[in-house]
Write an enzyme that holds these catalytic residues in place. Structure first.
Site, PDB file in Angstrom:
ATOM      1  N   LYS A  53     -12.610 -22.112 -22.583  1.00 53.78           N
ATOM      2  CA  LYS A  53     -13.826 -22.632 -21.937  1.00 53.78           C
ATOM      3  C   LYS A  53     -13.456 -23.410 -20.679  1.00 53.78           C
ATOM      4  O   LYS A  53     -14.118 -23.298 -19.643  1.00 53.78           O
ATOM      5  CB  LYS A  53     -14.608 -23.508 -22.921  1.00 53.78           C
ATOM      6  CG  LYS A  53     -15.350 -22.675 -23.955  1.00 53.78           C
ATOM      7  CD  LYS A  53     -15.839 -23.446 -25.154  1.00 53.78           C
ATOM      8  CE  LYS A  53     -16.422 -22.463 -26.185  1.00 53.78           C
ATOM      9  NZ  LYS A  53     -16.642 -23.058 -27.502  1.00 53.78           N
ATOM     10  N   GLN A  97     -17.361 -28.640 -30.130  1.00 53.67           N
ATOM     11  CA  GLN A  97     -16.782 -27.461 -30.785  1.00 53.67           C
ATOM     12  C   GLN A  97     -16.905 -27.588 -32.304  1.00 53.67           C
ATOM     13  O   GLN A  97     -16.529 -28.604 -32.886  1.00 53.67           O
ATOM     14  CB  GLN A  97     -15.302 -27.319 -30.364  1.00 53.67           C
ATOM     15  CG  GLN A  97     -14.620 -26.063 -30.854  1.00 53.67           C
ATOM     16  CD  GLN A  97     -15.138 -24.787 -30.197  1.00 53.67           C
ATOM     17  OE1 GLN A  97     -15.644 -24.788 -29.090  1.00 53.67           O
ATOM     18  NE2 GLN A  97     -15.019 -23.683 -30.905  1.00 53.67           N
ATOM     19  N   ASP A 120     -25.231 -24.788 -25.997  1.00 54.49           N
ATOM     20  CA  ASP A 120     -25.062 -23.892 -27.150  1.00 54.49           C
ATOM     21  C   ASP A 120     -26.418 -23.368 -27.632  1.00 54.49           C
ATOM     22  O   ASP A 120     -26.478 -22.393 -28.373  1.00 54.49           O
ATOM     23  CB  ASP A 120     -24.457 -24.662 -28.337  1.00 54.49           C
ATOM     24  CG  ASP A 120     -22.946 -24.590 -28.403  1.00 54.49           C
ATOM     25  OD1 ASP A 120     -22.385 -23.538 -28.077  1.00 54.49           O
ATOM     26  OD2 ASP A 120     -22.327 -25.605 -28.807  1.00 54.49           O
TER      27      ASP A 120
END
Ligand code: GUN
Length: 286
Positions: A53, A97, A120
């Site tokens: 990322k 995460q 997300d």
């Protein structure tokens, strides 16, 4: 013989588009999108994802902020960090995460992330927006799978679309996105009876079950588009999807490989969401 859907090529195109738009955003408005990625603990797979990322942020011209917290971090400490990031004008997107260590309730963390920075799209407000079709961002994996279906040129409207898997992150939003595009959608799961009979009706079949080689040749209709969301690691260390590729590929019209299919799309869509978030937070329409 199926056509192979090249996720690396499609993701490179999406990232290049994001890079161009980011350059323009910086030049015209002096705004450089920023993504904060938080990792708690030492899970090696998570570490790899977070590094990827960060690299993607650099490639498209974003600022990236990494917060690596120790395994024993408390929920309060993590909530405090999320609160700080929510208030930070340089941070347009926040990603914690998952999974987080067991002393932390992941739902509490997701709920604490400001909905407009939730790149997300896991926050209940964003999930609700997806249901009614009025969303700013889509969860990265289903959004990436949709891009791959679109890259084939196959029309979704009116087609039988079968999604295997009902997770909040993939199965449910995937079904909703196909429905928004006027697919006739069926969601299958572990309790589905006569699964093969249902999947054989699919013109577009999406496998998101998390079991290696779960979808076999007899479960697939001749000419189907097959999207494999699974990433399973076999005992020999090899990556393998939810679809038995050797059996299904000869029957499908289009198929995603693993690796190199849906996987590369997830990060590309995260970049797109972060750019969208930066524009929205600064009231920029173009
Ligand atoms: N862990 C594995 N995939 C994801 C993802 O897409 N988002 C977050 N936050 N954690 C993950």
């Amino acid at each position: 013989m199926a056509n192979i859907i090249d996720g690396k090529a499609v993701s490179a195109k999406v990232k290049e588009q994001v890079r161009i738009e980011t350059e323009a955003l910086i030049q015209k408005h002096g705004i450089q999108p920023g993504l904060a990625v938080v990792i708690v603990g030492n899970d090696p797979a998570s570490r790899v994802y977070v590094n990827n990322k960060k690299k993607a942020c650099e490639a498209v011209g974003f600022k990236s902020f990494e917060y690596a917290l120790p395994e024993e971090t408390t929920q309060e400490e993590l909530l405090e960090l999320v609160d700080t990031l929510n208030k930070d004008k340089n941070v347009n997107g926040i990603l914690v995460q998952l999974p987080v260590p067991k002393q932390i309730d992941d739902k509490a963390i997701i709920n604490a992330i400001a909905a407009e920075k939730d790149v997300d799209a896991f926050h209940p407000e964003n999930v609700g927006r997806i249901m009614i079709g009025e969303y700013s961002f889509l969860p990265c994996t289903p959004a990436g799978a949709m891009e791959l279906i679109d890259s084939t040129g196959v029309e979704i409207a009116g087609k039988n679309c079968v999604v295997i898997g009902r997770s909040n992150i993939v199965g449910k939003p995937m079904a909703m996105l196909l429905l928004h595009r006027s697919g006739t959608v069926t969601i299958c799961h572990s309790k589905t009876q006569n699964l093969a009979e249902v999947t054989r009706q699919a013109d577009i079949l999406v496998a998101a079950v998390g079991r290696a080689n779960f979808v076999t040749g007899d479960m697939v209709k001749e000419g189907a588009v097959v999207i494999d969301v699974g990433i399973n690691r076999l005992d020999n260390g090899k990556l393998c999807g939810d679809v038995n590729y050797a059996e299904v590929e000869p029957k499908a019209s289009w198929i995603t490989p693993v690796p190199g299919g849906v996987g590369p799309m997830t990060i590309a869509m995260l970049m797109r969401n972060t750019l969208t978030a930066a524009k929205a937070q600064n009231g920029i329409q173009d």
